[in-house]
Motif scaffolding. Structure first.
Motif, PDB file in Angstrom:
ATOM      1  N   VAL A  37       7.481  -3.608  -1.203  1.00 66.39           N
ATOM      2  CA  VAL A  37       7.038  -3.992   0.143  1.00 66.39           C
ATOM      3  C   VAL A  37       6.126  -5.196  -0.028  1.00 66.39           C
ATOM      4  CG1 VAL A  37       5.816  -3.294   2.231  1.00 66.39           C
ATOM      5  CG2 VAL A  37       7.073  -1.595   0.911  1.00 66.39           C
ATOM      6  N   ALA A  38       6.427  -6.296   0.635  1.00 62.31           N
ATOM      7  CA  ALA A  38       5.533  -7.462   0.626  1.00 62.31           C
ATOM      8  C   ALA A  38       5.196  -7.796   2.067  1.00 62.31           C
ATOM      9  CB  ALA A  38       6.219  -8.649  -0.060  1.00 62.31           C
ATOM     10  N   VAL A  39       3.897  -7.901   2.329  1.00 58.65           N
ATOM     11  CA  VAL A  39       3.437  -8.146   3.691  1.00 58.65           C
ATOM     12  C   VAL A  39       2.601  -9.430   3.703  1.00 58.65           C
ATOM     13  CG1 VAL A  39       2.087  -7.230   5.608  1.00 58.65           C
ATOM     14  CG2 VAL A  39       3.367  -5.668   4.136  1.00 58.65           C
ATOM     15  N   ALA A  40       2.943 -10.334   4.617  1.00 58.20           N
ATOM     16  CA  ALA A  40       2.209 -11.598   4.744  1.00 58.20           C
ATOM     17  C   ALA A  40       1.405 -11.578   6.040  1.00 58.20           C
ATOM     18  CB  ALA A  40       3.188 -12.766   4.763  1.00 58.20           C
ATOM     19  N   SER A  41       0.175 -12.067   5.942  1.00 61.18           N
ATOM     20  CA  SER A  41      -0.696 -12.087   7.112  1.00 61.18           C
ATOM     21  C   SER A  41      -1.666 -13.256   6.977  1.00 61.18           C
ATOM     22  CB  SER A  41      -1.468 -10.766   7.193  1.00 61.18           C
ATOM     23  OG  SER A  41      -2.349 -10.793   8.295  1.00 61.18           O
ATOM     24  N   ALA A  42      -2.376 -13.560   8.073  1.00 63.59           N
ATOM     25  CA  ALA A  42      -3.374 -14.628   7.994  1.00 63.59           C
ATOM     26  C   ALA A  42      -4.574 -14.155   7.191  1.00 63.59           C
ATOM     27  CB  ALA A  42      -3.795 -15.050   9.401  1.00 63.59           C
ATOM     28  N   HIS A  43      -4.867 -12.851   7.278  1.00 68.90           N
ATOM     29  CA  HIS A  43      -6.062 -12.311   6.618  1.00 68.90           C
ATOM     30  C   HIS A  43      -5.712 -11.093   5.774  1.00 68.90           C
ATOM     31  CE1 HIS A  43      -8.325 -14.999   9.162  1.00 68.90           C
ATOM     32  NE2 HIS A  43      -7.624 -14.548  10.195  1.00 68.90           N
ATOM     33  N   ILE A  61       0.044 -18.632   6.452  1.00 68.14           N
ATOM     34  CA  ILE A  61      -0.153 -17.344   5.787  1.00 68.14           C
ATOM     35  C   ILE A  61      -1.349 -17.438   4.849  1.00 68.14           C
ATOM     36  CG2 ILE A  61       0.861 -15.727   4.111  1.00 68.14           C
ATOM     37  CD1 ILE A  61       3.609 -16.502   5.322  1.00 68.14           C
ATOM     38  N   GLY A  62      -2.298 -16.535   5.054  1.00 64.38           N
ATOM     39  CA  GLY A  62      -3.480 -16.564   4.208  1.00 64.38           C
ATOM     40  C   GLY A  62      -3.484 -15.493   3.142  1.00 64.38           C
ATOM     41  N   ALA A  63      -2.610 -14.488   3.270  1.00 66.29           N
ATOM     42  CA  ALA A  63      -2.623 -13.378   2.316  1.00 66.29           C
ATOM     43  C   ALA A  63      -1.234 -12.768   2.200  1.00 66.29           C
ATOM     44  CB  ALA A  63      -3.609 -12.310   2.778  1.00 66.29           C
ATOM     45  N   VAL A  64      -0.841 -12.451   0.973  1.00 65.31           N
ATOM     46  CA  VAL A  64       0.383 -11.667   0.753  1.00 65.31           C
ATOM     47  C   VAL A  64      -0.011 -10.486  -0.109  1.00 65.31           C
ATOM     48  CG1 VAL A  64       2.678 -11.585  -0.248  1.00 65.31           C
ATOM     49  CG2 VAL A  64       1.912 -13.667   0.895  1.00 65.31           C
ATOM     50  N   VAL A  65       0.266  -9.286   0.384  1.00 65.37           N
ATOM     51  CA  VAL A  65       0.052  -8.083  -0.422  1.00 65.37           C
ATOM     52  C   VAL A  65       1.407  -7.497  -0.716  1.00 65.37           C
ATOM     53  CG1 VAL A  65      -0.813  -5.716  -0.411  1.00 65.37           C
ATOM     54  CG2 VAL A  65      -2.241  -7.570   0.472  1.00 65.37           C
ATOM     55  N   SER A  66       1.672  -7.227  -1.993  1.00 65.63           N
ATOM     56  CA  SER A  66       2.956  -6.595  -2.294  1.00 65.63           C
ATOM     57  C   SER A  66       2.738  -5.363  -3.158  1.00 65.63           C
ATOM     58  CB  SER A  66       3.906  -7.573  -2.982  1.00 65.63           C
ATOM     59  OG  SER A  66       3.579  -7.704  -4.335  1.00 65.63           O
ATOM     60  N   PHE A  67       3.593  -4.374  -2.916  1.00 66.01           N
ATOM     61  CA  PHE A  67       3.592  -3.147  -3.708  1.00 66.01           C
ATOM     62  C   PHE A  67       4.966  -3.017  -4.326  1.00 66.01           C
ATOM     63  CE2 PHE A  67       5.051   1.215  -4.060  1.00 66.01           C
ATOM     64  CZ  PHE A  67       4.071   1.783  -4.857  1.00 66.01           C
ATOM     65  N   PHE A  83      -3.247  -5.724   3.509  1.00 64.19           N
ATOM     66  CA  PHE A  83      -3.477  -4.523   2.688  1.00 64.19           C
ATOM     67  C   PHE A  83      -3.110  -3.260   3.467  1.00 64.19           C
ATOM     68  CE2 PHE A  83      -6.555  -6.821  -0.209  1.00 64.19           C
ATOM     69  CZ  PHE A  83      -5.918  -6.483  -1.393  1.00 64.19           C
ATOM     70  N   GLU A  84      -3.632  -3.163   4.691  1.00 64.58           N
ATOM     71  CA  GLU A  84      -3.425  -1.923   5.459  1.00 64.58           C
ATOM     72  C   GLU A  84      -1.955  -1.736   5.829  1.00 64.58           C
ATOM     73  OE1 GLU A  84      -6.117  -1.613   8.742  1.00 64.58           O
ATOM     74  OE2 GLU A  84      -7.879  -1.512   7.443  1.00 64.58           O
ATOM     75  N   ALA A  85      -1.315  -2.805   6.248  1.00 64.33           N
ATOM     76  CA  ALA A  85       0.086  -2.687   6.666  1.00 64.33           C
ATOM     77  C   ALA A  85       0.980  -2.282   5.488  1.00 64.33           C
ATOM     78  CB  ALA A  85       0.567  -4.008   7.266  1.00 64.33           C
ATOM     79  N   CYS A  86       0.689  -2.832   4.316  1.00 60.72           N
ATOM     80  CA  CYS A  86       1.488  -2.500   3.140  1.00 60.72           C
ATOM     81  C   CYS A  86       1.322  -1.019   2.789  1.00 60.72           C
ATOM     82  CB  CYS A  86       1.067  -3.397   1.965  1.00 60.72           C
ATOM     83  SG  CYS A  86       2.113  -3.229   0.521  1.00 60.72           S
ATOM     84  N   ASP A  87       0.094  -0.541   2.846  1.00 61.14           N
ATOM     85  CA  ASP A  87      -0.217   0.859   2.572  1.00 61.14           C
ATOM     86  C   ASP A  87       0.496   1.768   3.574  1.00 61.14           C
ATOM     87  OD1 ASP A  87      -1.482   2.890   1.243  1.00 61.14           O
ATOM     88  OD2 ASP A  87      -3.444   2.617   2.203  1.00 61.14           O
ATOM     89  N   ALA A 120       3.503  -3.885  15.138  1.00 63.68           N
ATOM     90  CA  ALA A 120       2.793  -3.631  16.390  1.00 63.68           C
ATOM     91  C   ALA A 120       1.323  -3.327  16.127  1.00 63.68           C
ATOM     92  CB  ALA A 120       3.468  -2.468  17.125  1.00 63.68           C
ATOM     93  N   ARG A 121       1.020  -2.749  14.952  1.00 65.59           N
ATOM     94  CA  ARG A 121      -0.359  -2.337  14.676  1.00 65.59           C
ATOM     95  C   ARG A 121      -1.216  -3.460  14.103  1.00 65.59           C
ATOM     96  NH1 ARG A 121      -1.290   3.644  12.536  1.00 65.59           N
ATOM     97  NH2 ARG A 121       0.208   4.800  13.782  1.00 65.59           N
ATOM     98  N   TRP A 122      -0.601  -4.327  13.313  1.00 68.05           N
ATOM     99  CA  TRP A 122      -1.381  -5.378  12.647  1.00 68.05           C
ATOM    100  C   TRP A 122      -0.800  -6.754  12.954  1.00 68.05           C
ATOM    101  CZ3 TRP A 122      -0.184  -0.745  10.073  1.00 68.05           C
ATOM    102  CH2 TRP A 122      -1.307   0.044   9.747  1.00 68.05           C
ATOM    103  N   ALA A 123      -1.603  -7.760  12.813  1.00 67.66           N
ATOM    104  CA  ALA A 123      -1.134  -9.134  13.036  1.00 67.66           C
ATOM    105  C   ALA A 123      -0.498  -9.635  11.741  1.00 67.66           C
ATOM    106  CB  ALA A 123      -2.307 -10.020  13.435  1.00 67.66           C
ATOM    107  N   LEU A 124       0.815  -9.578  11.670  1.00 61.26           N
ATOM    108  CA  LEU A 124       1.527  -9.908  10.433  1.00 61.26           C
ATOM    109  C   LEU A 124       2.397 -11.140  10.622  1.00 61.26           C
ATOM    110  CD1 LEU A 124       2.605  -6.270   9.511  1.00 61.26           C
ATOM    111  CD2 LEU A 124       0.515  -7.478   8.856  1.00 61.26           C
ATOM    112  N   GLN A 125       2.627 -11.837   9.512  1.00 60.51           N
ATOM    113  CA  GLN A 125       3.440 -13.049   9.608  1.00 60.51           C
ATOM    114  C   GLN A 125       4.735 -12.959   8.803  1.00 60.51           C
ATOM    115  OE1 GLN A 125      -0.156 -15.045   8.946  1.00 60.51           O
ATOM    116  NE2 GLN A 125       0.121 -16.409  10.696  1.00 60.51           N
TER     117      GLN A 125
END
Lengths: 150, 288
Positions: free
Chosen positions: A94-100, A25-31, A105-109, A69-74
């Protein structure tokens, strides 16, 4: 993972769970959404959140599946509280983990925009001047439309 | 001429076909359901969302007495000649006292029938009121008296084990309380305005309808069962028409902002419906 609960949550703990024993996991965005003390009227003292047990969980599941389905999420962690909450209380996370970061950011939004317009939750605000059910907002509907036809 | 299934107050009861021989058996059982006094007040004035609570509980108790042999393994199937269910609304103690009397002419006692009737009537009261009060408590399900049979007559000594009898407040004015109870109105027959009685469950194909959030508060109702056959067409649109012909307040459902889910999936007016479907109507969502 999805939770609809009355109990409070801790963003730090949830993020740790999301990334535990993972090195991909390279990035976690949380709202985190909090209860404000002003909304349609000033002096909001509390709000009551109602949901439709069963359908609410399914709707959140569908939104998460669409994001995956829309983004590559981990990993995705989504918590929404119900019941009586007071200003300052955390209400949704909402917390979304991804490689990038871009995907995260987009998936969390996206998840928050769809949650606000598609998941069966209803807010009733209790203010100094009375109680009322919060009306839907056009801006939320417009925000959700951003993700359509793309 | 009068209808034999209605008593002088218009309440439903089983007709007494017995009294023909000397071997008459009778048993009376009692039970209590405690609730908040606000819930009891709603029950007394017919303000509960599921409608006519006592009439429904009375029918449930009668039905349960008749089915006792299906529930309790070693009970015989009995041809009961009479089942009578009574309710006393006890405001002082915030409870409803339920009594059931069963009678037959035969070779076996009817106390299990009376106890089953009381239990199911209490459970039905719980079901009918649980939307507004989840703290209700059922207790004191007990045999009060039985007559006839080899073991002889039995009558419970209520003053010995009735907690209300030892409470100082009831000692002070027991007779006045009893008088108040008798004066409480019985709620039977037609529902009060704006409330709809549910059909006895599983008797006919039904659609379970729910109203959520602001819509529930504007309509003053959370759940109703609508018989499938009362729908002009077996669709969401047909259900809306059937509801509107029940009560004009349901014209609210025609508002464009009102959303609908069938079996928890968002659906439009042309969605078809079948027996047992759950249909929810609600306003636009405002979570997050």
């Amino acid at each position: 993972m999805i939770s609809v609960q009355t109990a409070p949550f801790d963003v730090g703990t949830e993020q740790q769970v999301l990334t535990r024993k993972r090195t991909d996991i390279g990035a976690v965005v949380s709202f985190t959404g909090l209860v404000r003390d002003f909304n349609e009227r000033p002096d909001v003292q509390a709000l009551t959140l109602e949901h439709y047990p069963g359908m609410t969980e399914q709707a959140l599941q569908d939104i998460v599946a669409e994001a995956e389905a829309r983004w590559a999420l981990q990993g995705i962690r989504l918590i929404h509280r119900v019941g009586r909450l007071e200003p300052g209380d955390p209400i949704v996370m909402v917390a979304v983990a991804s490689a990038h970061r871009r995907h995260a950011f987009e998936a969390c939004d996206f998840i928050m925009d769809y949650l606000k317009t598609r998941a069966p939750f209803w807010k009733k605000e209790h203010t100094v001047s009375g109680h009322y059910w919060v009306a839907e907002r056009n801006t939320d509907i417009e925000d959700a439309k951003r993700w359509e036809a793309t | 001429m009068s209808l034999t299934h209605l008593n002088s107050r218009g309440e439903a009861h089983m007709v007494d076909v017995g009294d023909k021989t000397e071997t008459r058996r009778e048993a009376t059982a009692g039970g209590r359901i405690h609730m908040r006094s606000e819930t009891l007040a709603l029950l007394a004035e017919g303000g509960l969302p599921k409608g006519d609570v006592l009439a429904t509980a009375r029918i449930a108790g009668i039905q349960a007495a008749k089915k006792t042999h299906e529930l309790i393994p070693l009970c015989h199937a009995l041809a009961l000649s009479k089942v009578e269910i009574g309710f006393e609304l006890d405001e002082a103690n915030a409870c409803v006292e339920v009594k059931a009397t069963c009678r037959l002419t035969g070779r076996t006692g009817v106390e299990m029938e009376a106890l089953t009737a009381v239990s199911v009537a209490c459970l039905t009261l719980y079901d009918m009121c649980k939307a507004v009060d989840k703290d209700m408590r059922i207790d004191s399900v007990r045999l009060l008296s039985k007559t006839g049979g080899k073991s002889g007559d039995y009558r419970r000594n209520e003053t010995a084990d009735d907690p209300r009898a030892t409470a100082p407040s009831s000692l002070a004015a027991p007779s006045r309380d009893a008088a108040t109870n008798r004066d409480m109105p019985m709620i039977t027959g037609e529902s009060p305005d704006g409330h709809i009685s549910i059909a006895p469950r599983n008797e006919q194909p039904c659609i379970q309808v729910k109203f959520l959030a602001e819509l529930r508060e504007r309509l003053g109702i959370s759940d109703i069962d609508i018989p499938l056959e009362s729908l002009p067409s077996p669709t969401v649109a047909g259900l809306k028409q059937a509801l509107q012909s029940h009560d004009t307040r349901f014209s609210l459902l025609g508002e464009r902002r009102v959303l609908c889910a069938v079996n928890q999936v968002m659906s439009a007016d042309d969605m078809s419906l079948t027996d047992g479907d759950e249909v929810a109507f609600f306003p636009p969502v405002t979570g997050g």
